[in-house]
Enzyme design. Structure first.
Site, PDB file in Angstrom:
ATOM      1  N   ASN A  20       0.857  -1.188   0.000  1.00 57.08           N
ATOM      2  CA  ASN A  20       0.000   0.000   0.000  1.00 57.08           C
ATOM      3  C   ASN A  20       0.897   1.244   0.000  1.00 57.08           C
ATOM      4  OD1 ASN A  20      -1.972   1.943   0.304  1.00 57.08           O
ATOM      5  ND2 ASN A  20      -3.052   0.850   1.933  1.00 57.08           N
ATOM      6  N   TYR A  32       1.964   8.098   5.658  1.00 55.66           N
ATOM      7  CA  TYR A  32       2.417   7.958   7.044  1.00 55.66           C
ATOM      8  C   TYR A  32       3.835   8.503   7.228  1.00 55.66           C
ATOM      9  CZ  TYR A  32      -1.792   5.197   7.671  1.00 55.66           C
ATOM     10  OH  TYR A  32      -3.100   4.799   7.713  1.00 55.66           O
TER      11      TYR A  32
END
Length: 172
Positions: free
Chosen positions: A135, A142
């Protein structure tokens, strides 16, 4: 754009199930077999499982609303609700999912900031999450938000063993 968060309760169970299945399926169906997706969705998001998670005092779910429509949700865990043993000074973000039509509007950052507020209110020193190694968009997000990869763990999608990166952020 009017955005607000609302803590979920048992009355929200059906909506939670619907958005969980929709967002997870939309995010991962193209990279996984239909059989493994079906097996995972039935296991992770059946009403009994979700009610058990909602009832756990160490877990909290929040819906994020945009113009009074549920656009996504956040689930955070502390103590023994965490999916990995990380100690008393950590908070886990187990799920941040946003419907496709609401992505790229800052909702992920909004929910992540809310999770960090919760962590600070509960005197947690670190916040962490697991993200699938494939992903790439989520991993980049993040990292941009200050998380670093510290480990990895197995995640089962049906009968397929996959790898989730463990990403951590120290709170200041």
């Amino acid at each position: 754009m009017t955005v607000k968060l609302k803590k979920c309760n048992r009355e929200d169970l059906k909506i939670l199930q619907k958005i969980s299945i929709e967002t997870f399926n939309d995010t991962f169906k193209d990279q996984n077999s239909p059989e493994n997706m079906k097996a995972y969705l039935e296991k992770a998001f059946n009403l009994i499982q979700l009610e058990k998670e909602l009832s756990n005092i160490s877990s909290v779910f929040f819906f994020v609303y945009v113009r009074n429509e549920v656009a996504g949700y956040l689930k955070v865990n502390i103590n023994d609700a965490q999916s990995e043993e990380m100690g008393d000074e950590t908070l886990e973000i187990e799920r941040i999912y946003i419907k496709n039509q609401f992505q790229k509007h800052g909702l992920g950052k909004y929910m992540l900031n809310h999770a960090m507020e919760i962590a600070r209110e509960r005197n947690k020193k670190k916040i962490w999450l697991g993200v699938w190694e494939k992903n790439e968009n989520a991993i980049a997000f993040y990292k941009k938000m200050g998380f670093v990869q510290t480990a990895a763990h197995a995640f089962y999608m049906g009968d397929e063993k996959q790898t989730d990166f463990i990403m951590m952020k120290t709170l200041l």
